[in-house]
Design a protein around this motif. Sequence first.
Motif, short mmCIF file in Angstrom:
data_model
loop_
_atom_site.label_atom_id
_atom_site.label_comp_id
_atom_site.label_asym_id
_atom_site.label_seq_id
_atom_site.Cartn_x
_atom_site.Cartn_y
_atom_site.Cartn_z
N LYS A 25 7.64 43.97 15.45
CA LYS A 25 6.24 44.09 15.87
C LYS A 25 5.35 43.90 14.64
N THR A 26 5.16 42.64 14.26
CA THR A 26 4.27 42.33 13.14
C THR A 26 3.23 41.31 13.61
N ARG A 27 2.19 41.18 12.85
CA ARG A 27 1.13 40.22 13.17
C ARG A 27 1.70 38.81 13.27
N GLU A 28 2.59 38.47 12.36
CA GLU A 28 3.16 37.12 12.33
C GLU A 28 4.04 36.85 13.56
N TYR A 29 4.94 37.76 13.86
CA TYR A 29 5.79 37.59 15.05
C TYR A 29 4.95 37.61 16.32
N ASN A 30 3.97 38.50 16.35
CA ASN A 30 3.15 38.63 17.57
C ASN A 30 2.46 37.32 17.94
N ALA A 31 2.09 36.53 16.95
CA ALA A 31 1.44 35.25 17.25
C ALA A 31 2.38 34.36 18.06
N TYR A 32 3.64 34.28 17.64
CA TYR A 32 4.61 33.44 18.36
C TYR A 32 5.07 34.10 19.66
N VAL A 33 5.21 35.40 19.64
CA VAL A 33 5.61 36.13 20.85
C VAL A 33 4.58 35.91 21.96
N ASN A 34 3.30 36.03 21.62
CA ASN A 34 2.26 35.83 22.62
C ASN A 34 2.30 34.41 23.18
N GLN A 35 2.51 33.44 22.32
CA GLN A 35 2.59 32.05 22.77
C GLN A 35 3.80 31.84 23.69
N LEU A 36 4.96 32.37 23.29
CA LEU A 36 6.17 32.20 24.10
C LEU A 36 6.04 32.89 25.45
N ILE A 37 5.51 34.09 25.46
CA ILE A 37 5.33 34.79 26.73
C ILE A 37 4.38 34.01 27.63
N HIS A 38 3.34 33.48 27.05
CA HIS A 38 2.36 32.72 27.85
C HIS A 38 2.98 31.46 28.45
N CYS A 39 3.61 30.63 27.62
CA CYS A 39 4.11 29.35 28.14
C CYS A 39 5.35 29.54 29.02
N SER A 40 6.22 30.50 28.70
CA SER A 40 7.41 30.70 29.53
C SER A 40 7.05 31.24 30.91
N SER A 41 6.06 32.12 30.97
CA SER A 41 5.63 32.61 32.28
C SER A 41 4.86 31.54 33.04
N SER A 42 4.22 30.67 32.30
CA SER A 42 3.49 29.56 32.91
C SER A 42 4.45 28.57 33.59
N VAL A 43 5.66 28.45 33.08
CA VAL A 43 6.66 27.59 33.72
C VAL A 43 6.88 28.05 35.17
N GLY A 44 7.14 29.34 35.33
CA GLY A 44 7.38 29.88 36.66
C GLY A 44 6.15 29.87 37.54
N ALA A 45 5.01 30.24 36.97
CA ALA A 45 3.78 30.29 37.76
C ALA A 45 3.38 28.89 38.25
N ASN A 46 3.51 27.92 37.37
CA ASN A 46 3.13 26.56 37.76
C ASN A 46 4.15 25.93 38.68
N TYR A 47 5.43 26.27 38.52
CA TYR A 47 6.42 25.74 39.48
C TYR A 47 6.13 26.30 40.87
N ARG A 48 5.71 27.54 40.91
CA ARG A 48 5.33 28.14 42.19
C ARG A 48 4.14 27.39 42.79
N ALA A 49 3.18 27.02 41.94
CA ALA A 49 2.01 26.28 42.40
C ALA A 49 2.39 24.89 42.91
N VAL A 50 3.44 24.31 42.36
CA VAL A 50 3.93 23.00 42.82
C VAL A 50 4.24 23.07 44.31
N GLN A 51 4.76 24.19 44.76
CA GLN A 51 5.16 24.34 46.16
C GLN A 51 3.96 24.31 47.11
N ARG A 52 2.76 24.50 46.56
CA ARG A 52 1.55 24.50 47.39
C ARG A 52 0.70 23.26 47.15
N ALA A 53 1.31 22.23 46.58
CA ALA A 53 0.56 21.00 46.31
C ALA A 53 0.00 20.42 47.61
#
Length: 122
Positions: A25-53
């Motif tokens: 839990k450091t400032r440096e790790y947190n920058a990458y952790v936040n990015q990874l959490i955002h984009c990895s969860s976006s994979v699932g959220a956007n795949y779900r949105a694909v189903q409602r195209a």
Amino acid sequence: MKVIMLRRTKKFAIDCWILCSKLPKTREYNAYVNQLIHCSSSVGANYRAVQRAKSAPDFINKLKIVEEEADESHFFLELIQDITMKEQIGLNSEIEFLLKEANEITAIVVSSLKTARINNSK
């Protein structure tokens, strides 16, 4: 296949979150952790949105976002892997699994995009 991918993309987000919870839990790790959490969860959220195209072009656009987010997840996993290896933090097997999963999800999405584009051009 749709149900499998919905589960798989959701599990990918959860597994990335679990990995991130194990990082320092450091400032440096947190920058990458936040990015990874955002984009990895976006994979699932956007795949779900694909189903409602609403149309074939909408389906393709939404699926392209999934591809981009999976690739971005792979990038941040690579960064985290390189850093944790230098700092001798023993998470390499978990990161390797997630890198493989990001690659597989990307490959499936790229294949689906090719098929969708062919079907849309007919």
